[in-house]
Design a protein around this motif. Sequence first.
Motif, mmCIF file in Angstrom:
data_model
loop_
_atom_site.group_PDB
_atom_site.id
_atom_site.type_symbol
_atom_site.label_atom_id
_atom_site.label_comp_id
_atom_site.label_asym_id
_atom_site.label_seq_id
_atom_site.Cartn_x
_atom_site.Cartn_y
_atom_site.Cartn_z
ATOM 1 N N LYS A 35 1.026 -1.203 -0.068
ATOM 2 C CA LYS A 35 -0.108 -0.250 0.030
ATOM 3 C C LYS A 35 0.786 1.315 0.054
ATOM 4 N N GLY A 36 1.905 1.324 0.644
ATOM 5 C CA GLY A 36 2.716 2.462 0.797
ATOM 6 C C GLY A 36 4.019 2.326 -0.290
ATOM 7 N N ILE A 37 3.917 1.416 -1.165
ATOM 8 C CA ILE A 37 5.133 1.579 -1.815
ATOM 9 C C ILE A 37 5.691 2.750 -2.697
ATOM 10 N N GLU A 38 4.603 3.490 -3.206
ATOM 11 C CA GLU A 38 4.918 5.082 -3.665
ATOM 12 C C GLU A 38 5.673 5.704 -2.672
ATOM 13 N N ASN A 39 5.510 5.558 -1.352
ATOM 14 C CA ASN A 39 6.286 6.399 -0.152
ATOM 15 C C ASN A 39 7.766 5.973 -0.007
ATOM 16 N N PHE A 40 8.052 4.709 -0.648
ATOM 17 C CA PHE A 40 9.496 4.130 -0.470
ATOM 18 C C PHE A 40 10.220 5.074 -1.059
ATOM 19 N N GLN A 41 11.020 5.474 -0.532
ATOM 20 C CA GLN A 41 12.128 6.502 -1.476
ATOM 21 C C GLN A 41 13.601 5.959 -1.850
ATOM 22 N N GLY A 42 13.669 4.643 -1.215
ATOM 23 C CA GLY A 42 14.830 4.090 -1.562
ATOM 24 C C GLY A 42 16.098 4.319 -0.827
ATOM 25 N N LYS A 43 15.967 5.302 0.470
ATOM 26 C CA LYS A 43 17.140 5.793 1.343
ATOM 27 C C LYS A 43 17.469 4.579 1.913
ATOM 28 N N SER A 44 16.833 3.403 2.140
ATOM 29 C CA SER A 44 17.251 2.302 2.796
ATOM 30 C C SER A 44 17.016 1.088 1.835
ATOM 31 N N THR A 45 17.343 0.037 2.362
ATOM 32 C CA THR A 45 17.032 -1.297 1.614
ATOM 33 C C THR A 45 15.809 -1.657 1.773
ATOM 34 N N VAL A 46 15.300 -2.445 0.919
ATOM 35 C CA VAL A 46 13.746 -2.888 1.019
ATOM 36 C C VAL A 46 13.776 -3.787 2.343
ATOM 37 N N LYS A 47 14.825 -4.512 2.964
ATOM 38 C CA LYS A 47 14.671 -5.329 3.897
ATOM 39 C C LYS A 47 14.643 -4.446 5.189
ATOM 40 N N THR A 48 15.359 -3.518 5.357
ATOM 41 C CA THR A 48 15.284 -2.376 6.364
ATOM 42 C C THR A 48 13.728 -2.007 6.533
ATOM 43 N N TRP A 49 13.420 -1.556 5.415
ATOM 44 C CA TRP A 49 11.830 -0.808 5.320
ATOM 45 C C TRP A 49 11.004 -1.806 5.768
ATOM 46 N N LEU A 50 11.193 -2.922 5.227
ATOM 47 C CA LEU A 50 10.173 -3.999 5.857
ATOM 48 C C LEU A 50 10.283 -4.385 7.216
ATOM 49 N N PHE A 51 11.248 -4.520 7.710
ATOM 50 C CA PHE A 51 11.554 -4.507 9.036
ATOM 51 C C PHE A 51 11.327 -3.506 10.122
ATOM 52 N N SER A 52 11.458 -2.394 9.399
ATOM 53 C CA SER A 52 10.625 -0.834 10.195
ATOM 54 C C SER A 52 9.219 -1.267 10.237
#
Length: 171
Positions: free
Chosen positions: A38-55
């Motif tokens: 749902k929030g993929i458009e807000n993912f700016q790529g400043k971290s890895t996908v793994k870090t983003w998912l864990f957060s």
Amino acid sequence: STWVDDYADMLFNYANVRVNDHDLAKDLVQDTFVSALKGIENFQGKSTVKTWLFSILKRKIIDHWRKQDSRKTNPVSYFTQKGLFLDAHLPKGKLSDVEEEIENSELRAAITSCIGALPPKWKGIVIDKMVDDKESQDVCNDHDITTSNLWVIIHRAKLQLRDCLERKWFA
């Protein structure tokens, strides 16, 4: 689907250790992937996908515990082995090594029991700060407390853990 293949097991293991409930951990991981999609458009790529998912998962776990009146499960299940060894940690070597591992297992069980006796709000804070070694500001933000409140809770928890361990382990 690549995310699920790459990260589902890691996310599940992380959640399961913290909620000690397989079904709940699966639900939290599923909710994490749904929120990420749902929030993929807000993912700016400043971290890895793994870090983003864990957060995202960490927030889901925190939200779960906030909704509970008290913790009915033990978020430190990785401490308890009840005398059994994980395949990756089978004892090797001399009998003294095996005895040391059994003693460590018993100490982990005592620590788990003592952490379980802490007030519900303190458990997550103690795990985050003392076990997971999170930064103080992150713990404060995650649990919506002030820095001074964090140190008061940690101090009181240490005193309670010391007293408990003296009764259960050193006695």
